[in-house]
Design a protein around this motif. Sequence first.
Motif, short mmCIF file in Angstrom:
data_model
loop_
_atom_site.label_atom_id
_atom_site.label_comp_id
_atom_site.label_asym_id
_atom_site.label_seq_id
_atom_site.Cartn_x
_atom_site.Cartn_y
_atom_site.Cartn_z
N ASP A 3 83.16 0.31 1.05
CA ASP A 3 84.14 0.34 2.13
C ASP A 3 85.10 -0.84 2.05
O ASP A 3 86.30 -0.70 2.33
N TYR A 38 86.06 -2.29 -0.69
CA TYR A 38 87.00 -1.99 -1.78
C TYR A 38 88.05 -0.97 -1.34
O TYR A 38 89.23 -1.09 -1.68
N ARG A 39 87.60 0.06 -0.60
CA ARG A 39 88.55 1.08 -0.15
C ARG A 39 89.58 0.51 0.82
O ARG A 39 90.74 0.93 0.83
N ASN A 94 94.66 -0.33 -3.70
CA ASN A 94 95.43 0.84 -3.26
C ASN A 94 96.66 0.95 -4.15
O ASN A 94 97.70 0.34 -3.90
#
Length: 242
Positions: free
Chosen positions: A55, A57-58, A64
């Motif tokens: 999470d 990393y996201r 991104n």
Amino acid sequence: MFLKRLCFVLLFLGLGLLANAQEEGKSTPKDTVSLPAALDNATMTPRLPSDKRLDDYRASRDYNYERDAPPPDNPLARIWNWLSQKINDFLSSSAYENFWQYVFLVGIAGVVIWLLYKAEFIGGMFAKKSEEELVYNRITENIHELDFANLIEEAIAARNYRLATRLYYLNTLKQLTDKKFIHWQPTKTNRSYVEELQETKFKKDFEQLTYQFEYVWYGEFGVTESQFLRLKEEFQAFSTRL
């Protein structure tokens, strides 16, 4: 003494090289066979990051790569964004590449040709000189050699009131020159003649005639018969006062 030490060093290096060669010969047999390494059948246990780590990393902007901009909050900006997207989709479509781009090119070419035509660019380059332009070039050569009375009558008979106004003005210049109020030259401007009359009582009236003549001739405005008759009276009245 020096030579003895040098000989000792050389002898020592030679013995070292010989020993290395013999050692390599012993360790590398002439007839050798390469065998594949044994398979490693040990069990591999995969290591996975925790859900919290994933999470993180996201949510990180560093990972991104698309970086899609968030939708704008302004209604006008949303409309513009939607319109831009539609235009981009249209320009990327096969219909545009195969058909519509040629329609747009033809339309742009038509607009350019129309603008050139409206600016009289094409007509000025390719059209033949009109009779009015030929007469104008002829009468500016020497106003003292022209029969203005006949030329004015011909222009009026042809209902060419612009040319008749031009002839009346040139005739006025001839009369002022004959009476020594101005010095006529083909290269002079109309304003030069106005300045030459600065110390005379004719300056104001002649300046008004010059303004009306330039409006009709250089402005290329159409002159009706009634408008020309008023101009004719003013030219004749000025001529009578000279």
